[in-house]
Design a protein around this motif. Structure first.
Motif, PDB file in Angstrom:
ATOM      1  N   THR A  80       0.866  -1.229   0.144  1.00 45.87           N
ATOM      2  CA  THR A  80      -0.143   0.013  -0.051  1.00 45.87           C
ATOM      3  C   THR A  80       0.817   1.279  -0.122  1.00 45.87           C
ATOM      4  O   THR A  80       0.565   2.190  -0.869  1.00 45.87           O
ATOM      5  CB  THR A  80      -0.799   0.112   1.315  1.00 45.87           C
ATOM      6  OG1 THR A  80      -1.840  -1.200   1.260  1.00 45.87           O
ATOM      7  CG2 THR A  80      -1.750   1.297   1.433  1.00 45.87           C
ATOM      8  N   PHE A  81       1.695   1.275   0.860  1.00 48.97           N
ATOM      9  CA  PHE A  81       2.761   2.344   0.800  1.00 48.97           C
ATOM     10  C   PHE A  81       3.633   2.461  -0.426  1.00 48.97           C
ATOM     11  O   PHE A  81       3.947   3.745  -0.713  1.00 48.97           O
ATOM     12  CB  PHE A  81       3.410   2.433   2.080  1.00 48.97           C
ATOM     13  CG  PHE A  81       2.727   2.536   3.632  1.00 48.97           C
ATOM     14  CD1 PHE A  81       2.135   3.736   3.544  1.00 48.97           C
ATOM     15  CD2 PHE A  81       2.728   1.560   4.612  1.00 48.97           C
ATOM     16  CE1 PHE A  81       0.964   3.927   4.560  1.00 48.97           C
ATOM     17  CE2 PHE A  81       1.904   1.676   5.501  1.00 48.97           C
ATOM     18  CZ  PHE A  81       1.054   3.081   5.777  1.00 48.97           C
ATOM     19  N   ALA A  82       4.000   1.386  -0.893  1.00 50.00           N
ATOM     20  CA  ALA A  82       4.815   1.331  -2.291  1.00 50.00           C
ATOM     21  C   ALA A  82       3.843   2.152  -3.366  1.00 50.00           C
ATOM     22  O   ALA A  82       4.528   2.811  -4.298  1.00 50.00           O
ATOM     23  CB  ALA A  82       5.291   0.069  -2.649  1.00 50.00           C
ATOM     24  N   PHE A  83       2.431   1.899  -3.283  1.00 47.82           N
ATOM     25  CA  PHE A  83       1.560   2.232  -4.299  1.00 47.82           C
ATOM     26  C   PHE A  83       1.587   3.968  -4.061  1.00 47.82           C
ATOM     27  O   PHE A  83       1.635   4.476  -4.979  1.00 47.82           O
ATOM     28  CB  PHE A  83       0.180   1.698  -4.060  1.00 47.82           C
ATOM     29  CG  PHE A  83      -0.887   2.469  -4.896  1.00 47.82           C
ATOM     30  CD1 PHE A  83      -0.920   2.431  -6.398  1.00 47.82           C
ATOM     31  CD2 PHE A  83      -1.949   3.468  -4.293  1.00 47.82           C
ATOM     32  CE1 PHE A  83      -1.848   3.025  -7.009  1.00 47.82           C
ATOM     33  CE2 PHE A  83      -2.660   3.948  -5.147  1.00 47.82           C
ATOM     34  CZ  PHE A  83      -2.835   3.843  -6.275  1.00 47.82           C
ATOM     35  N   LEU A  84       1.461   4.277  -2.651  1.00 47.36           N
ATOM     36  CA  LEU A  84       1.461   5.711  -2.538  1.00 47.36           C
ATOM     37  C   LEU A  84       2.920   6.380  -2.933  1.00 47.36           C
ATOM     38  O   LEU A  84       2.977   7.470  -3.295  1.00 47.36           O
ATOM     39  CB  LEU A  84       1.458   5.925  -0.694  1.00 47.36           C
ATOM     40  CG  LEU A  84      -0.083   5.927  -0.524  1.00 47.36           C
ATOM     41  CD1 LEU A  84      -0.180   5.966   1.015  1.00 47.36           C
ATOM     42  CD2 LEU A  84      -0.995   6.947  -0.969  1.00 47.36           C
ATOM     43  N   ASP A  85       3.821   5.577  -2.940  1.00 44.66           N
ATOM     44  CA  ASP A  85       5.091   6.159  -3.246  1.00 44.66           C
ATOM     45  C   ASP A  85       4.826   6.501  -4.783  1.00 44.66           C
ATOM     46  O   ASP A  85       5.541   7.484  -5.164  1.00 44.66           O
ATOM     47  CB  ASP A  85       6.492   5.064  -3.337  1.00 44.66           C
ATOM     48  CG  ASP A  85       6.956   5.041  -1.739  1.00 44.66           C
ATOM     49  OD1 ASP A  85       6.524   6.086  -0.898  1.00 44.66           O
ATOM     50  OD2 ASP A  85       7.365   3.880  -1.248  1.00 44.66           O
ATOM     51  N   VAL A  90       2.153   7.175  -6.296  1.00 43.04           N
ATOM     52  CA  VAL A  90       1.720   8.532  -6.613  1.00 43.04           C
ATOM     53  C   VAL A  90       2.379   9.864  -6.140  1.00 43.04           C
ATOM     54  O   VAL A  90       2.089  10.726  -6.838  1.00 43.04           O
ATOM     55  CB  VAL A  90       0.374   8.331  -5.700  1.00 43.04           C
ATOM     56  CG1 VAL A  90      -0.438   9.759  -5.569  1.00 43.04           C
ATOM     57  CG2 VAL A  90      -0.514   7.120  -6.008  1.00 43.04           C
ATOM     58  N   ILE A  91       3.048   9.563  -5.324  1.00 43.99           N
ATOM     59  CA  ILE A  91       3.852  10.734  -4.700  1.00 43.99           C
ATOM     60  C   ILE A  91       4.877  11.227  -5.594  1.00 43.99           C
ATOM     61  O   ILE A  91       5.127  12.418  -6.035  1.00 43.99           O
ATOM     62  CB  ILE A  91       4.135  10.664  -3.206  1.00 43.99           C
ATOM     63  CG1 ILE A  91       3.116  10.401  -2.403  1.00 43.99           C
ATOM     64  CG2 ILE A  91       5.300  11.792  -2.786  1.00 43.99           C
ATOM     65  CD1 ILE A  91       3.531  10.063  -0.857  1.00 43.99           C
ATOM     66  N   ASP A  92       5.610  10.222  -5.966  1.00 43.12           N
ATOM     67  CA  ASP A  92       6.867  10.335  -6.906  1.00 43.12           C
ATOM     68  C   ASP A  92       6.544  10.675  -8.252  1.00 43.12           C
ATOM     69  O   ASP A  92       7.090  11.483  -8.959  1.00 43.12           O
ATOM     70  CB  ASP A  92       7.660   9.174  -6.810  1.00 43.12           C
ATOM     71  CG  ASP A  92       8.347   8.899  -5.545  1.00 43.12           C
ATOM     72  OD1 ASP A  92       8.530   9.893  -4.893  1.00 43.12           O
ATOM     73  OD2 ASP A  92       8.752   7.774  -5.343  1.00 43.12           O
ATOM     74  N   ASP A 112      -0.629  11.285  -9.639  1.00 48.12           N
ATOM     75  CA  ASP A 112      -1.845  10.747  -9.712  1.00 48.12           C
ATOM     76  C   ASP A 112      -2.098   9.827 -10.956  1.00 48.12           C
ATOM     77  O   ASP A 112      -2.408   8.445 -10.919  1.00 48.12           O
ATOM     78  CB  ASP A 112      -3.011  11.428  -9.604  1.00 48.12           C
ATOM     79  CG  ASP A 112      -2.979  12.065  -8.015  1.00 48.12           C
ATOM     80  OD1 ASP A 112      -2.118  11.669  -7.354  1.00 48.12           O
ATOM     81  OD2 ASP A 112      -4.140  12.820  -7.786  1.00 48.12           O
ATOM     82  N   ALA A 123       0.241   6.271 -11.256  1.00 49.27           N
ATOM     83  CA  ALA A 123       0.157   5.433  -9.906  1.00 49.27           C
ATOM     84  C   ALA A 123       0.374   4.072 -10.768  1.00 49.27           C
ATOM     85  O   ALA A 123      -0.149   3.859 -11.803  1.00 49.27           O
ATOM     86  CB  ALA A 123      -1.112   5.898  -9.290  1.00 49.27           C
ATOM     87  N   SER A 124       1.040   3.205  -9.938  1.00 53.09           N
ATOM     88  CA  SER A 124       1.219   1.984 -10.435  1.00 53.09           C
ATOM     89  C   SER A 124       0.011   0.902 -10.464  1.00 53.09           C
ATOM     90  O   SER A 124      -0.362   0.478  -9.104  1.00 53.09           O
ATOM     91  CB  SER A 124       2.391   1.184  -9.737  1.00 53.09           C
ATOM     92  OG  SER A 124       2.461  -0.074  -9.898  1.00 53.09           O
ATOM     93  N   PHE A 132      -1.038  -1.361  -7.073  1.00 50.74           N
ATOM     94  CA  PHE A 132      -2.475  -1.282  -6.420  1.00 50.74           C
ATOM     95  C   PHE A 132      -3.122  -2.532  -6.070  1.00 50.74           C
ATOM     96  O   PHE A 132      -3.794  -2.979  -5.225  1.00 50.74           O
ATOM     97  CB  PHE A 132      -3.293  -0.301  -7.429  1.00 50.74           C
ATOM     98  CG  PHE A 132      -4.586  -0.115  -6.790  1.00 50.74           C
ATOM     99  CD1 PHE A 132      -5.075   0.226  -5.417  1.00 50.74           C
ATOM    100  CD2 PHE A 132      -5.681  -0.799  -7.401  1.00 50.74           C
ATOM    101  CE1 PHE A 132      -6.293   0.587  -4.917  1.00 50.74           C
ATOM    102  CE2 PHE A 132      -7.036  -0.676  -6.966  1.00 50.74           C
ATOM    103  CZ  PHE A 132      -7.360  -0.145  -5.909  1.00 50.74           C
TER     104      PHE A 132
END
Lengths: 321, 409
Positions: A111-116, A118-120, A123, A126-127, A131
């Motif tokens: 989940t946090f890798a997915f947020l990475d 998004v952040i890097d 939107d 996103a991967s 996800f």
């Protein structure tokens, strides 16, 4: 609840993989080496011992090509089921099988890798792979695909009671003859966010004495269960005779007690309810925190330890933790 | 044992209460728009079905629980009122004396994914733990049990899009087996930026209002909501009939007639092309209800408006239920993920009771690959059984058959 036959157990944790490793760890024959991870909280830097599990040996059972899209959460869960089935000596093929995967926190690292992503990357970039694997029931999907389980599959999350609810559901499926076999277990993985939370909650605790050797753990524990029948040979690990939600309290006397003394509430739970139910004070005690680390579903490895006592070996001495 | 549905509470984009939401399904008005509570940064806007503004919009920062759990509590409160459990008759049992379980499906409600917390963590800002504590306190089943002081088993199902259907099926088993006298069962999910970005990354969201089963469908719209059904044993239900006499005169009583669940064991994100698991789950539900397919009066389909889902689902329905009218309500609610199966089961109960089904909103042109059209206008239906089904990410397929009893003898 009908008695459930425990035909096989698949544990994966800091102690290794499989019942042989787990028993060896219980007997003190395996030296557990937690991974030291630097965590920075408001109180400064901490070298946190993390009880990591290794999913790499799964490649002995499944071709690496098939594993490449699975995250660590799904790999450990799959590893646990593969070991449980192998331990049972039974073949799932041709059997009506159900699958239950319980987790307190799900695939947090993914989940946090997915947020990475998004952040890097923004939107719009996103991967999708991250996800997909972050969804709670991704592990169940991978396991079902591997074993071609076409019966019911259930993923659930109920905090420390997750295993209890998984076992109650397994019992209901078997009693109702919806399935003949259930693969049922728990999986939780470490990530640095959890490490930060674990340490921060420990520091906030007013009552718990901080111990530098305690740390969060990760692992999977799966059971191969079937309906107990008189005509069948005695199952390898005996029977589960009663599973009750923790608000149904009735004391029992046990030959030994399993505890978890080094939790970080509310991220994980200790054995408070369990110890209330085992009033005898002088029985030998196993502290699984020394073997598995602090797990958010503390009852998971308790069950394996309870199902696999060591008749010819003394229990390890109370941990120095 | 018959498992009664004694009350329903629900809220979604087309209504903050169940009566309003059900009525809206029979109207043409629908207006998905970009999310109000958070922003997405994409070249095109992706409309969603968000709840109308209400007190439920209070920011999470000021609340003990995540929005998903607050929606579940709201629906549970309405369901208990609908089932008259608040009217405690001293001669009848009350909830505190009974084994009352809670079984709730969700996706977002079980996820540790606070974006602000994580951004701060990445930047080594040692963030406050409040969002994590809130997440840990927000297990939907535990929250509902705590709010209503219920002491039976609690289960939060995270089976992706079939979670609500599965949670009701599990609650039904709890009552049938005697584990519980009463179960609050359903689903709840909030719209969430993380989930929206995830679905958009899979390229299955539409930039227009969704068109389930239409030849030109091009994806789903996400939605949010919750629905809770009060399930109770026949025995308990009959004991407290006296306080429900007025309600019984207006609507025939519904019950869970059967359920079935099966996995495709095929692919993480795509349904089996021949609907292997769906066929099996439908047959299991029919067998459980001890009825044949021709007894089903109508089908509330999953109908997300993605190419794959609707093709698989439509083909299976054409083969197994060639004469049975079917529709999707997602053209009015959006895809509410963990709440979807529960919302749709709730709508199915209401439609079965009133003998009216809506047109399948968003459908205009039959897809020749499916060769089977959903309802194109509202219809009157007769019959005592209806089907509500869910297909999920991960290959889960689950079905509920709702039954209707014209009189309680």
């Amino acid at each position: 609840m009908i008695p459930l036959a425990i035909n096989g157990i698949g544990p994966v944790g800091a102690f290794g993989a499989g019942m042989a490793d787990f028993k060896a760890a219980l007997a003190g024959d395996i030296k557990i080496k937690p991974e030291i991870t630097r965590i920075t909280t408001r109180n400064g830097d901490h070298d946190l011992p993390v009880f990591r599990a290794d999913s790499k040996p799964l490649a002995q059972f499944i071709k690496p090509r098939k594993l490449r899209r699975l995250d660590n959460f799904s790999r450990l869960a799959l590893f646990g089921t593969v070991l449980a089935v192998a331990d049972s000596g039974m073949d799932l093929e041709g059997s009506q099988t159900g699958l239950i995967v319980a987790s307190a926190h799900g695939a947090t690292a993914t989940t946090f890798a997915f947020l990475d992503s998004v952040i890097d990357d923004g939107d719009a970039l996103a991967s999708p792979t991250l996800f997909s694997n972050s969804v709670h029931n991704a592990a169940a999907s991978h396991i079902a695909e591997h074993f071609t389980i076409t019966g019911p599959t259930l993923s659930l999350t109920q905090g420390a009671n997750s295993l209890t609810m998984a076992l109650i559901t397994a019992g209901q499926w078997l009693a109702g003859e919806r399935v003949e076999t259930v693969l049922c277990g728990v999986i939780d993985c470490y990530c640095d966010v959890l490490g930060y939370c674990w340490q921060s909650y420990r520091e906030q605790s007013k009552t718990t004495k901080l111990n530098p050797a305690a740390g969060p753990g990760e692992g999977a524990l799966f059971l191969h269960l079937s309906r107990a029948r008189r005509s069948d040979p005695k199952p390898r690990y005996g029977y589960l005779k009663k599973v009750a939600p923790d608000n149904e309290e009735s004391p029992v006397n046990l030959p030994f007690t399993i505890s978890h003394s080094h939790c970080s509430k509310p991220l994980s739970s200790d054995s408070e309810t369990y110890l209330k139910l085992t009033p005898a004070k002088n029985q030998p005690q196993v502290d699984l925190a020394t073997i598995c680390g602090d797990l958010p579903i503390p009852s998971s490895f308790d069950l394996a330890a309870a199902a696999a006592p060591l008749p010819d070996r003394p229990l390890p001495e109370q941990s120095s933790l | 044992m018959k498992v009664r549905i004694s009350g329903i509470g629900a809220l979604c984009a087309c209504g903050l209460d169940f009566t309003t939401a059900t009525a809206a399904l029979f109207q043409d008005r629908r207006d998905p728009v970009p999310a109000r509570r958070f922003k997405l940064d994409h070249p095109l806007p992706y409309p969603v079905f968000e709840l109308p503004p209400s007190t439920l919009d209070a920011p999470d920062e000021n609340q003990p629980w995540l929005r998903t759990s607050r929606l579940a509590v709201n629906a549970a409160r309405a369901a208990l009122a609908d089932s008259s459990w608040e009217e405690i008759d001293t001669t009848a049992p009350n909830l505190s004396q009974l084994k009352v379980g809670v079984s709730i499906g969700t996706t977002v409600g079980g996820s540790m994914n606070d974006e602000k917390f994580y951004r701060d963590f990445r930047e080594h800002k040692t963030p406050e733990l409040q969002p994590i504590t809130r997440y840990l306190q927000s297990n939907p089943a535990a929250v509902v049990a705590e709010v209503f002081n219920l002491h039976g088993p609690q289960l939060t199902v995270v089976n992706a899009c079939s979670s609500g259907t599965d949670a009701i099926a599990i609650g039904t088993e709890w009552v049938k087996s005697g584990l519980c006298d009463v179960v609050l069962a359903g689903g709840s999910d909030e719209l969430c930026r993380v989930t929206c970005n995830g679905f958009i990354s899979l390229m299955i969201n539409s930039t227009q209002p969704c068109r389930p089963f239409d030849e030109d469908r091009n994806g789903l719209n996400l939605g949010e909501g919750a629905a809770i059904l009060v399930l109770e044993s026949d025995n308990i239900y009959r004991q407290r009939r006296i306080s429900r006499a007025e309600n019984e005169q207006t609507l025939p009583q519904a019950f869970i007639a059967g359920s079935g669940s099966a996995c495709d064991a095929w692919h993480l994100t795509a349904p089996h092309p021949e609907g292997r698991g769906l066929r099996r789950s439908l047959q299991l539900a029919l067998d459980d209800a001890k009825i044949t397919a021709d007894k089903i009066a109508f089908i509330n389909a999953h109908g997300t408006a993605t190419k794959n889902n609707d093709l698989t689902e439509g083909k299976v329905l054409k083969e197994m239920f060639p004469e049975t009218p079917y529709f999707s309500t997602k053209g009015h609610t959006g895809h509410t993920l963990g709440a979807a199966g529960a919302l749709e089961a709730a709508f199915t109960v209401a439609m079965l009771q009133t003998h009216k089904i809506p047109r399948s909103s968003g459908f205009h042109k039959i897809d020749p690959e499916i060769g089977h059209a959903p309802t194109s206008s509202a219809q009157t239906v007769n019959g005592s059984f209806a089907l509500s089904q869910s297909l999920a990410f991960g290959g889960n397929n689950s079905a509920l058959i709702i039954g209707l009893e014209e009189s309680l003898n």
